[in-house]
Design a protein around this motif. Structure first.
Motif, PDB file in Angstrom:
ATOM      1  N   VAL A  68       3.732 -41.285  64.006  1.00 55.68           N
ATOM      2  CA  VAL A  68       2.281 -41.135  64.152  1.00 55.68           C
ATOM      3  C   VAL A  68       1.566 -42.136  63.242  1.00 55.68           C
ATOM      4  O   VAL A  68       1.920 -42.266  62.069  1.00 55.68           O
ATOM      5  CB  VAL A  68       1.909 -39.676  63.780  1.00 55.68           C
ATOM      6  CG1 VAL A  68       0.453 -39.544  63.489  1.00 55.68           C
ATOM      7  CG2 VAL A  68       2.345 -38.723  64.877  1.00 55.68           C
ATOM      8  N   PRO A  69       0.554 -42.868  63.757  1.00 56.73           N
ATOM      9  CA  PRO A  69      -0.112 -43.852  62.901  1.00 56.73           C
ATOM     10  C   PRO A  69      -0.997 -43.205  61.839  1.00 56.73           C
ATOM     11  O   PRO A  69      -1.755 -42.279  62.135  1.00 56.73           O
ATOM     12  CB  PRO A  69      -0.969 -44.660  63.889  1.00 56.73           C
ATOM     13  CG  PRO A  69      -1.188 -43.760  65.056  1.00 56.73           C
ATOM     14  CD  PRO A  69       0.023 -42.867  65.136  1.00 56.73           C
ATOM     15  N   VAL A  70      -0.862 -43.709  60.611  1.00 54.41           N
ATOM     16  CA  VAL A  70      -1.684 -43.244  59.487  1.00 54.41           C
ATOM     17  C   VAL A  70      -2.061 -44.461  58.655  1.00 54.41           C
ATOM     18  O   VAL A  70      -1.419 -45.510  58.744  1.00 54.41           O
ATOM     19  CB  VAL A  70      -0.916 -42.230  58.601  1.00 54.41           C
ATOM     20  CG1 VAL A  70      -0.369 -41.072  59.424  1.00 54.41           C
ATOM     21  CG2 VAL A  70       0.228 -42.904  57.841  1.00 54.41           C
ATOM     22  N   ASP A  71      -3.107 -44.311  57.846  1.00 50.78           N
ATOM     23  CA  ASP A  71      -3.467 -45.346  56.881  1.00 50.78           C
ATOM     24  C   ASP A  71      -2.631 -45.117  55.626  1.00 50.78           C
ATOM     25  O   ASP A  71      -2.800 -44.091  54.954  1.00 50.78           O
ATOM     26  CB  ASP A  71      -4.956 -45.251  56.530  1.00 50.78           C
ATOM     27  CG  ASP A  71      -5.856 -45.518  57.732  1.00 50.78           C
ATOM     28  OD1 ASP A  71      -5.622 -46.517  58.430  1.00 50.78           O
ATOM     29  OD2 ASP A  71      -6.787 -44.722  57.967  1.00 50.78           O
ATOM     30  N   GLU A 144      -9.707 -47.097  72.325  1.00 49.25           N
ATOM     31  CA  GLU A 144      -9.737 -45.897  71.482  1.00 49.25           C
ATOM     32  C   GLU A 144      -8.545 -45.902  70.527  1.00 49.25           C
ATOM     33  O   GLU A 144      -8.681 -45.552  69.351  1.00 49.25           O
ATOM     34  CB  GLU A 144      -9.740 -44.614  72.334  1.00 49.25           C
ATOM     35  CG  GLU A 144      -9.881 -43.382  71.435  1.00 49.25           C
ATOM     36  CD  GLU A 144      -9.850 -42.036  72.159  1.00 49.25           C
ATOM     37  OE1 GLU A 144      -9.969 -42.001  73.394  1.00 49.25           O
ATOM     38  OE2 GLU A 144      -9.701 -41.010  71.446  1.00 49.25           O
ATOM     39  N   ALA A 147      -9.283 -48.141  67.623  1.00 52.24           N
ATOM     40  CA  ALA A 147     -10.642 -48.038  67.061  1.00 52.24           C
ATOM     41  C   ALA A 147     -10.623 -47.978  65.536  1.00 52.24           C
ATOM     42  O   ALA A 147     -11.620 -48.300  64.885  1.00 52.24           O
ATOM     43  CB  ALA A 147     -11.366 -46.818  67.633  1.00 52.24           C
ATOM     44  N   GLY A 148      -9.506 -47.564  64.950  1.00 51.76           N
ATOM     45  CA  GLY A 148      -9.411 -47.486  63.493  1.00 51.76           C
ATOM     46  C   GLY A 148      -8.854 -48.752  62.864  1.00 51.76           C
ATOM     47  O   GLY A 148      -8.482 -48.739  61.688  1.00 51.76           O
TER      48      GLY A 148
ATOM     49  N   ARG B  84      -7.397 -31.469  69.169  1.00 49.74           N
ATOM     50  CA  ARG B  84      -7.617 -32.131  70.460  1.00 49.74           C
ATOM     51  C   ARG B  84      -6.526 -31.788  71.461  1.00 49.74           C
ATOM     52  O   ARG B  84      -6.770 -31.759  72.656  1.00 49.74           O
ATOM     53  CB  ARG B  84      -7.675 -33.656  70.273  1.00 49.74           C
ATOM     54  CG  ARG B  84      -8.910 -34.123  69.531  1.00 49.74           C
ATOM     55  CD  ARG B  84      -8.958 -35.637  69.449  1.00 49.74           C
ATOM     56  NE  ARG B  84      -9.272 -36.231  70.749  1.00 49.74           N
ATOM     57  CZ  ARG B  84      -9.359 -37.539  70.963  1.00 49.74           C
ATOM     58  NH1 ARG B  84      -9.130 -38.387  69.969  1.00 49.74           N
ATOM     59  NH2 ARG B  84      -9.658 -38.009  72.160  1.00 49.74           N
ATOM     60  N   ARG B  85      -5.301 -31.571  70.965  1.00 47.85           N
ATOM     61  CA  ARG B  85      -4.181 -31.321  71.883  1.00 47.85           C
ATOM     62  C   ARG B  85      -3.940 -29.853  72.158  1.00 47.85           C
ATOM     63  O   ARG B  85      -3.093 -29.507  72.989  1.00 47.85           O
ATOM     64  CB  ARG B  85      -2.910 -31.950  71.312  1.00 47.85           C
ATOM     65  CG  ARG B  85      -3.032 -33.454  71.286  1.00 47.85           C
ATOM     66  CD  ARG B  85      -1.752 -34.154  70.894  1.00 47.85           C
ATOM     67  NE  ARG B  85      -1.965 -35.594  71.038  1.00 47.85           N
ATOM     68  CZ  ARG B  85      -1.108 -36.520  70.636  1.00 47.85           C
ATOM     69  NH1 ARG B  85       0.033 -36.166  70.088  1.00 47.85           N
ATOM     70  NH2 ARG B  85      -1.386 -37.788  70.800  1.00 47.85           N
ATOM     71  N   ALA B 101     -12.784 -35.231  68.348  1.00 45.17           N
ATOM     72  CA  ALA B 101     -12.553 -36.527  68.991  1.00 45.17           C
ATOM     73  C   ALA B 101     -13.458 -37.622  68.425  1.00 45.17           C
ATOM     74  O   ALA B 101     -13.189 -38.809  68.625  1.00 45.17           O
ATOM     75  CB  ALA B 101     -12.771 -36.408  70.499  1.00 45.17           C
ATOM     76  N   ALA B 105     -10.880 -42.337  63.448  1.00 43.86           N
ATOM     77  CA  ALA B 105     -10.132 -42.823  64.601  1.00 43.86           C
ATOM     78  C   ALA B 105      -8.735 -42.220  64.465  1.00 43.86           C
ATOM     79  O   ALA B 105      -8.536 -41.319  63.641  1.00 43.86           O
ATOM     80  CB  ALA B 105     -10.120 -44.345  64.620  1.00 43.86           C
ATOM     81  N   ILE B 108      -7.186 -41.295  61.093  1.00 47.23           N
ATOM     82  CA  ILE B 108      -7.867 -40.218  60.368  1.00 47.23           C
ATOM     83  C   ILE B 108      -7.613 -38.888  61.079  1.00 47.23           C
ATOM     84  O   ILE B 108      -7.357 -37.863  60.437  1.00 47.23           O
ATOM     85  CB  ILE B 108      -9.381 -40.513  60.277  1.00 47.23           C
ATOM     86  CG1 ILE B 108      -9.643 -41.825  59.525  1.00 47.23           C
ATOM     87  CG2 ILE B 108     -10.130 -39.352  59.611  1.00 47.23           C
ATOM     88  CD1 ILE B 108      -9.143 -41.879  58.104  1.00 47.23           C
ATOM     89  N   ASN B 110      -5.079 -38.001  62.728  1.00 50.24           N
ATOM     90  CA  ASN B 110      -3.705 -37.560  62.525  1.00 50.24           C
ATOM     91  C   ASN B 110      -3.491 -36.894  61.178  1.00 50.24           C
ATOM     92  O   ASN B 110      -2.514 -36.189  60.985  1.00 50.24           O
ATOM     93  CB  ASN B 110      -2.737 -38.752  62.628  1.00 50.24           C
ATOM     94  CG  ASN B 110      -2.577 -39.216  64.061  1.00 50.24           C
ATOM     95  OD1 ASN B 110      -2.737 -38.433  64.986  1.00 50.24           O
ATOM     96  ND2 ASN B 110      -2.259 -40.496  64.240  1.00 50.24           N
ATOM     97  N   ARG B 111      -4.363 -37.159  60.217  1.00 50.88           N
ATOM     98  CA  ARG B 111      -4.169 -36.630  58.855  1.00 50.88           C
ATOM     99  C   ARG B 111      -5.262 -35.643  58.451  1.00 50.88           C
ATOM    100  O   ARG B 111      -4.986 -34.667  57.769  1.00 50.88           O
ATOM    101  CB  ARG B 111      -4.183 -37.788  57.841  1.00 50.88           C
ATOM    102  CG  ARG B 111      -3.154 -38.853  58.059  1.00 50.88           C
ATOM    103  CD  ARG B 111      -1.820 -38.535  57.475  1.00 50.88           C
ATOM    104  NE  ARG B 111      -1.904 -38.141  56.073  1.00 50.88           N
ATOM    105  CZ  ARG B 111      -0.892 -37.622  55.389  1.00 50.88           C
ATOM    106  NH1 ARG B 111       0.272 -37.443  55.970  1.00 50.88           N
ATOM    107  NH2 ARG B 111      -1.040 -37.272  54.123  1.00 50.88           N
TER     108      ARG B 111
END
Ligand SMILES: Cc1cc2nc3c(=O)[nH]c(=O)nc-3n(C[C@H](O)[C@H](O)[C@H](O)COP(=O)(O)OP(=O)(O)OC[C@H]3O[C@@H](n4cnc5c(N)ncnc54)[C@H](O)[C@@H]3O)c2cc1C
Lengths: 171, 295
Positions: A68-71, A144, A147-148, B84-85, B101, B105, B108, B110-111
């Motif tokens: 999962v993508p995270v910063d 989308e 977008a980050g 969202r899911r 949503a 993005a 963010i 995801n965490r």
């Protein structure tokens, strides 16, 4: 961690954290609040992951944690114990002739999706997660998904094209 | 380099409470859930960074979405991606899904967690107006036990909450009221990664009326809440009164928009101006009523 007699967290102290990076198990001794970004770049010498803003706005430091993508500037190392980390260094596959770029990297080259390159590792990882999750060549969905991730060079069009190409749709 | 405050990593709620027993207003131990607010604070660029921390990421008691006893119950660590899911959220809480949503993005979402949005208590927190119009309750806990706080009583002042320094948010309970409708709208600089200039949520029920078609049914139990127009998320009760018990006609929408512009007192700041916020809040409400009524 260690704690004072009242049970409160006390300074010190490198703790050993175990997780995997691009499939290889790693052990890192570091304070629990060290940013994953710093652990990758400083402790593990994986400097493909870039620091842009350092506050989650720009996405340059995007890596995948358990797919999962995270910063990585917003993730303390204590929260990745046991996790699978994927960075840009893991995209290309080794072969007898040397590293072979993955399809997405190839598409970025083909479409001209990289200019100065600072956003590219993060873009690639956000896009990789999008494609791994079944993402299609649909432009809105691609926009989308990234977008980050800020890019100050390309105007995004060629990045979107590259991701669409990798998704199997030529634009 | 950012500061690296010492952090405890408890694996059970009991252990977390034991750590937090040492947390006081003067010398707090700051929890970290998704870190999307608190990791920005360790840069030291927006005020003093936390001195001591406690990690919530190993506390499974704070996870999960369930439907139980006429309510959806969301663990404090529920992320925006999970909202969202979630089938339960999509079915019962579409306005919360809509808010989730718009937050940041993918990285963010995801965490970042619902509990973190509530505890962070930003006047611009995007889920907070939704929680207000849905009459949510925040269940908090600590060594002294658990208690339930209605969201309307949770944000007590600018960035201040009803949470004691040794308490955690455990879960959020949102009653599922049959026939309740809710809408969400956020106005920011761009569609992603933007802090709201104005954010609003509206909920109502259609009153009993003739089964005839048309927009003539009155609304009841109207709730309107806004963010980024005051020092904390607020209900707009005078405007609610304008909408309560009447049908959502063009005249009603005009009156409600006018009432809202008079009721709120936003400020000028880096993200917007008071005038813009007042005007756009009124227009956004008007549009919401129009879209819902279908004229
Ligand atoms: C780039 C970027 C974009 C963003 N965009 C938006 C946006 O569009 N809309 C929006 O509303 N927010 C936005 N945010 C803010 C943030 O993502 C949200 O507020 C998020 O919900 C915070 O959750 P977290 O779990 O990451 O909180 P954390 O950073 O872990 O914690 C935030 C605060 O809450 C406390 N806390 C967390 N969990 C608990 C708990 N269970 N009990 C007690 N205290 C707790 C922490 O101590 C801390 O004070 C953005 C942030 C970034 C970096």
């Amino acid at each position: 961690m260690t704690s004072d007699p009242a049970g409160r967290p006390e300074p010190d102290s490198a703790v050993t954290w175990r997780f995997s990076v691009n499939g290889d198990p790693v052990e890192v001794a570091a304070p629990g609040m060290r940013r994953l970004l710093d652990v990758l770049r400083e402790e593990l010498a994986l400097t493909g992951t870039k620091e842009g803003c350092g506050e989650g706005e720009c996405g340059a430091c995007t890596v995948l944690v358990d797919g999962v993508p995270v910063d990585s500037c917003l993730v303390p190392v204590c929260q990745v114990e046991g996790a699978r980390i994927a960075t840009v260094e893991g995209l290309a596959e080794p072969s007898p002739e040397g590293l072979v770029l993955d399809q997405l990297q190839q598409a970025f080259l083909e479409a001209g999706g990289a200019q100065c390159g600072i956003c590219t590792p993060g873009m690639l990882m956000a896009a990789r997660a999008y494609l791994d999750d079944g993402g299609t060549a649909d432009e809105d969905a691609i926009r989308e998904a990234i977008a980050g991730n800020l890019c100050r060079c390309t105007g995004y069009t060629k990045i979107v094209d590259a991701i669409a190409i990798a998704a199997g749709g030529r634009r | 380099m950012p500061v690296e405050p010492p952090i405890a990593t408890p694996t059970s709620l009991a252990d977390a409470y034991a750590v937090l027993a040492g947390s006081t207003a003067d010398d707090p131990i700051t929890p970290i859930a998704g870190g999307t607010d608190v990791m920005v604070r360790i840069t030291g660029e927006i005020g003093a960074p936390p001195a001591r921390m406690v990690d919530l990421s190993r506390l499974d008691a704070l996870r999960g979405i369930t439907v139980d006893g006429g309510a959806v119950i969301l663990g404090a660590r529920t992320t925006y991606t999970e909202i969202r899911r979630s089938d339960a959220c999509r079915e019962h809480l579409p306005a919360l899904v809509a808010a989730a949503a718009t937050i940041g993005a993918a990285q963010i979402q995801n965490r970042g967690t619902l509990g973190g949005n509530i505890a962070n208590a930003s006047p611009a927190g995007d889920t907070l107006p939704v929680l207000l119009v849905l009459d949510a309750e925040v269940i908090v806990g600590g060594a002294r036990g658990e208690r339930s706080i209605p969201v309307a009583d949770f944000w007590v002042a600018y960035r201040r909450t009803a949470l004691a320094p040794d308490e955690l948010i455990l879960r959020i309970r949102i009653p599922v009221a049959g026939g309740r409708e809710a809408r969400f709208r956020k106005i920011g600089t761009r569609r992603a990664q933007a802090i709201s200039k104005v954010v609003l949520a509206l909920a109502w029920r259609e009153g009993p009326g003739a089964a005839t078609a048309g927009p003539a049914r009155a609304w009841t139990d109207v709730r309107l809440a806004l963010g980024s127009v005051a020092d904390r998320p607020i209900r707009a009760r005078a405007t609610e009164a304008v909408l309560e018990g009447v049908a959502p006609t063009p005249a009603t929408a005009n009156a409600a928009a006018e009432a809202l512009a008079a009721e709120i007192h936003p400020i000028d700041d880096v993200r917007s101006t008071a005038d813009y916020r007042r005007a756009v809040a009124a227009r956004a409400l008007h549009r919401m009523i129009r879209d819902a009524a279908g004229w």
